[in-house]
Design a protein around this motif. Structure first.
Motif, PDB file in Angstrom:
ATOM      1  N   ASP A 191      54.712  66.011   8.266  1.00 48.00           N
ATOM      2  CA  ASP A 191      54.312  66.696   7.035  1.00 48.00           C
ATOM      3  C   ASP A 191      53.697  65.689   6.073  1.00 48.00           C
ATOM      4  O   ASP A 191      54.025  64.497   6.120  1.00 48.00           O
ATOM      5  CB  ASP A 191      55.529  67.357   6.363  1.00 48.00           C
ATOM      6  N   PRO A 192      52.846  66.136   5.161  1.00 43.51           N
ATOM      7  CA  PRO A 192      52.327  65.242   4.123  1.00 43.51           C
ATOM      8  C   PRO A 192      53.477  64.702   3.264  1.00 43.51           C
ATOM      9  O   PRO A 192      54.509  65.357   3.100  1.00 43.51           O
ATOM     10  CB  PRO A 192      51.400  66.138   3.308  1.00 43.51           C
ATOM     11  N   ILE A 193      53.276  63.510   2.718  1.00 43.52           N
ATOM     12  CA  ILE A 193      54.300  62.866   1.895  1.00 43.52           C
ATOM     13  C   ILE A 193      53.816  62.833   0.451  1.00 43.52           C
ATOM     14  O   ILE A 193      52.670  62.480   0.167  1.00 43.52           O
ATOM     15  CB  ILE A 193      54.582  61.446   2.395  1.00 43.52           C
ATOM     16  N   HIS A 194      54.720  63.200  -0.441  1.00 44.54           N
ATOM     17  CA  HIS A 194      54.416  63.226  -1.870  1.00 44.54           C
ATOM     18  C   HIS A 194      55.354  62.276  -2.594  1.00 44.54           C
ATOM     19  O   HIS A 194      56.583  62.379  -2.469  1.00 44.54           O
ATOM     20  CB  HIS A 194      54.583  64.644  -2.425  1.00 44.54           C
ATOM     21  N   LEU A 195      54.789  61.344  -3.330  1.00 44.98           N
ATOM     22  CA  LEU A 195      55.568  60.476  -4.204  1.00 44.98           C
ATOM     23  C   LEU A 195      55.384  60.967  -5.633  1.00 44.98           C
ATOM     24  O   LEU A 195      54.273  60.977  -6.158  1.00 44.98           O
ATOM     25  CB  LEU A 195      55.100  59.024  -4.095  1.00 44.98           C
ATOM     26  N   ALA A 196      56.471  61.413  -6.232  1.00 46.23           N
ATOM     27  CA  ALA A 196      56.432  61.937  -7.601  1.00 46.23           C
ATOM     28  C   ALA A 196      57.060  60.920  -8.544  1.00 46.23           C
ATOM     29  O   ALA A 196      58.088  60.316  -8.228  1.00 46.23           O
ATOM     30  CB  ALA A 196      57.194  63.262  -7.674  1.00 46.23           C
ATOM     31  N   LEU A 197      56.467  60.747  -9.712  1.00 50.42           N
ATOM     32  CA  LEU A 197      56.956  59.752 -10.658  1.00 50.42           C
ATOM     33  C   LEU A 197      56.870  60.274 -12.090  1.00 50.42           C
ATOM     34  O   LEU A 197      55.847  60.830 -12.496  1.00 50.42           O
ATOM     35  CB  LEU A 197      56.125  58.460 -10.547  1.00 50.42           C
ATOM     36  N   ALA A 198      57.953  60.096 -12.823  1.00 49.39           N
ATOM     37  CA  ALA A 198      57.943  60.261 -14.272  1.00 49.39           C
ATOM     38  C   ALA A 198      58.226  58.883 -14.870  1.00 49.39           C
ATOM     39  O   ALA A 198      59.328  58.346 -14.710  1.00 49.39           O
ATOM     40  CB  ALA A 198      58.995  61.274 -14.718  1.00 49.39           C
ATOM     41  N   LEU A 199      57.234  58.309 -15.516  1.00 49.01           N
ATOM     42  CA  LEU A 199      57.342  56.962 -16.070  1.00 49.01           C
ATOM     43  C   LEU A 199      57.565  57.065 -17.576  1.00 49.01           C
ATOM     44  O   LEU A 199      56.716  57.595 -18.295  1.00 49.01           O
ATOM     45  CB  LEU A 199      56.085  56.164 -15.747  1.00 49.01           C
ATOM     46  N   THR A 200      58.716  56.593 -18.028  1.00 51.66           N
ATOM     47  CA  THR A 200      59.076  56.678 -19.446  1.00 51.66           C
ATOM     48  C   THR A 200      58.922  55.319 -20.112  1.00 51.66           C
ATOM     49  O   THR A 200      59.475  54.321 -19.638  1.00 51.66           O
ATOM     50  CB  THR A 200      60.526  57.156 -19.607  1.00 51.66           C
ATOM     51  N   ALA A 230      60.790  46.594  -6.056  1.00 53.51           N
ATOM     52  CA  ALA A 230      59.910  45.426  -6.045  1.00 53.51           C
ATOM     53  C   ALA A 230      58.488  45.809  -6.436  1.00 53.51           C
ATOM     54  O   ALA A 230      57.836  45.112  -7.227  1.00 53.51           O
ATOM     55  CB  ALA A 230      59.926  44.778  -4.659  1.00 53.51           C
ATOM     56  N   TYR A 231      58.006  46.935  -5.903  1.00 55.42           N
ATOM     57  CA  TYR A 231      56.631  47.348  -6.199  1.00 55.42           C
ATOM     58  C   TYR A 231      56.515  48.039  -7.554  1.00 55.42           C
ATOM     59  O   TYR A 231      55.446  47.985  -8.181  1.00 55.42           O
ATOM     60  CB  TYR A 231      56.073  48.200  -5.064  1.00 55.42           C
ATOM     61  N   CYS A 232      57.579  48.668  -8.026  1.00 53.45           N
ATOM     62  CA  CYS A 232      57.570  49.202  -9.399  1.00 53.45           C
ATOM     63  C   CYS A 232      57.412  48.069 -10.411  1.00 53.45           C
ATOM     64  O   CYS A 232      56.527  48.097 -11.276  1.00 53.45           O
ATOM     65  CB  CYS A 232      58.883  49.939  -9.680  1.00 53.45           C
ATOM     66  N   ALA A 233      58.295  47.079 -10.301  1.00 51.23           N
ATOM     67  CA  ALA A 233      58.288  45.981 -11.260  1.00 51.23           C
ATOM     68  C   ALA A 233      56.975  45.201 -11.195  1.00 51.23           C
ATOM     69  O   ALA A 233      56.393  44.835 -12.224  1.00 51.23           O
ATOM     70  CB  ALA A 233      59.469  45.057 -10.991  1.00 51.23           C
ATOM     71  N   TYR A 234      56.504  44.959  -9.986  1.00 46.06           N
ATOM     72  CA  TYR A 234      55.241  44.226  -9.786  1.00 46.06           C
ATOM     73  C   TYR A 234      54.081  44.954 -10.451  1.00 46.06           C
ATOM     74  O   TYR A 234      53.242  44.345 -11.141  1.00 46.06           O
ATOM     75  CB  TYR A 234      55.008  44.058  -8.279  1.00 46.06           C
ATOM     76  N   THR A 235      54.010  46.272 -10.256  1.00 52.01           N
ATOM     77  CA  THR A 235      52.865  47.026 -10.756  1.00 52.01           C
ATOM     78  C   THR A 235      52.854  47.085 -12.275  1.00 52.01           C
ATOM     79  O   THR A 235      51.810  46.910 -12.917  1.00 52.01           O
ATOM     80  CB  THR A 235      52.874  48.448 -10.166  1.00 52.01           C
ATOM     81  N   VAL A 286      52.599  54.336  -9.694  1.00 47.86           N
ATOM     82  CA  VAL A 286      52.868  53.703 -10.991  1.00 47.86           C
ATOM     83  C   VAL A 286      51.569  53.515 -11.772  1.00 47.86           C
ATOM     84  O   VAL A 286      51.499  53.792 -12.976  1.00 47.86           O
ATOM     85  CB  VAL A 286      53.601  52.359 -10.804  1.00 47.86           C
ATOM     86  N   PHE A 287      50.518  53.044 -11.100  1.00 51.46           N
ATOM     87  CA  PHE A 287      49.228  52.896 -11.777  1.00 51.46           C
ATOM     88  C   PHE A 287      48.683  54.247 -12.248  1.00 51.46           C
ATOM     89  O   PHE A 287      48.065  54.345 -13.309  1.00 51.46           O
ATOM     90  CB  PHE A 287      48.209  52.228 -10.856  1.00 51.46           C
ATOM     91  N   ASP A 288      48.922  55.285 -11.450  1.00 45.75           N
ATOM     92  CA  ASP A 288      48.460  56.624 -11.835  1.00 45.75           C
ATOM     93  C   ASP A 288      49.098  57.046 -13.152  1.00 45.75           C
ATOM     94  O   ASP A 288      48.432  57.596 -14.043  1.00 45.75           O
ATOM     95  CB  ASP A 288      48.790  57.621 -10.730  1.00 45.75           C
ATOM     96  N   ALA A 289      50.403  56.775 -13.291  1.00 44.18           N
ATOM     97  CA  ALA A 289      51.095  57.126 -14.531  1.00 44.18           C
ATOM     98  C   ALA A 289      50.618  56.246 -15.693  1.00 44.18           C
ATOM     99  O   ALA A 289      50.344  56.732 -16.792  1.00 44.18           O
ATOM    100  CB  ALA A 289      52.599  56.983 -14.337  1.00 44.18           C
TER     101      ALA A 289
END
Length: 298
Positions: A191-200, A230-235, A286-289
């Motif tokens: 199935d397609p994969i969706h990564l959802a993010l709410a960045l506050t 690791a990739y959240c903090a890096y971005t 993260v960049f999208d947000a």
């Protein structure tokens, strides 16, 4: 922390230091110790990555640790990929244990590794190269302390961490407070994969909430929480504080929550061998947000 490795290795290794110290408290280390693990959930997300964690002693007291992570050419199991259906198929897992104990190699562990990998000389050679790297780092630190007349680097460390955190929080405060939505899509297998993010963004901090992300997969593209952070903090750091040094202080303002059982925080023994294929999409989300908050910087 180095700026020359991948975030999946460097940042997750820094988080792993807490696991090493929890398993072997500070008072249990002796000169000549080198501790290792490739536990996917504690370090960088798959079994091919070996982490070596080494204490540095000066005047009889522990003053620092050096650590390095390296991807070995083979660690048993299936060839590296996403085909395995649990982590047990993906290779030999080493819990946190001493590879060298007060200068004495753990011959039982070394024999076990040799019996489970296709290229034993290369793998063992890489591990000793990592040990040597930490020893060189430790010797250079001791040389620096002797030249500078220091018995401890803690006061310097505290200043570095404090200044780095302050600089990062000041950079984040330039972003308007609010909640910004981000997402990333990937084909997946079944199935397609969706990564959802709410960045506050609030009061000099950034919190990444991945509620709504696709559940963990039966294929080896699951991403452990260490790697996701690791990739959240890096971005975030790339977007707002690229010139600030990499250390615990500069990453303190970035926090994260990921539902257990989703593809970015799978339950053991989920397969994780190809975690990098999906893990790199965390940066896209993260960049999208952030693009909604600071489009001129993203």
């Amino acid at each position: 922390q180095a700026a020359t490795g991948t975030p999946g290795h460097i940042n997750s290794m820094a988080t792993a230091a807490k696991h090493f110290l929890k398993h072997f408290p500070l008072e249990t280390y002796r000169p000549g110790d080198h501790v290792c693990t490739n536990d996917a959930w504690m370090v960088s997300g798959h079994l091919n990555d070996i982490t070596i964690f080494s204490p540095v002693f000066y005047k009889g007291a522990p003053v620092a640790f050096f650590a390095c992570t390296c991807h070995t050419c083979d660690f048993g199991g299936r060839p590296l990929g996403a085909e395995a259906r649990d982590v047990y198929e993906e290779g030999l897992a080493i819990p946190i244990m001493k590879y060298i104990d007060a200068g004495e190699p753990n011959h039982i562990l070394e024999t076990m590794i040799r019996a489970n990998v296709r290229m034993p000389d290369e793998v063992i050679g890489d591990i000793y190269a990592q040990i040597s790297a930490n020893e060189v780092g430790g010797s250079k630190l001791v040389q620096f302390m002797e030249e500078a007349g220091l018995d401890s680097i803690d006061p310097i460390g505290e200043i570095i961490l404090e200044r780095s955190e302050t600089a990062m929080r000041n950079a984040i405060r330039e972003i308007p407070d609010g909640v910004y939505a981000g997402e990333a899509e990937a084909d997946g297998f079944d199935d397609p994969i969706h990564l959802a993010l709410a960045l506050t963004v609030k009061d000099g901090g950034v919190h990444c909430d991945f509620e709504g992300t696709s559940p963990q997969s039966t294929w080896g593209i699951n991403v452990v929480e260490n790697y996701t952070y690791a990739y959240c903090a890096y971005t975030v750091k790339c977007a707002v504080g690229a010139a600030i040094p990499n250390n615990e202080g500069s990453f303190q303002p970035v926090t994260m929550s990921v539902p257990e059982g989703c593809i970015l925080n799978p339950r053991h023994p989920a397969p994780v061998g190809a975690r990098h294929i999906l893990g790199h999409f965390v940066a896209a989300a993260v960049f999208d947000a952030l693009a909604r908050a600071i489009p001129d910087k993203v």
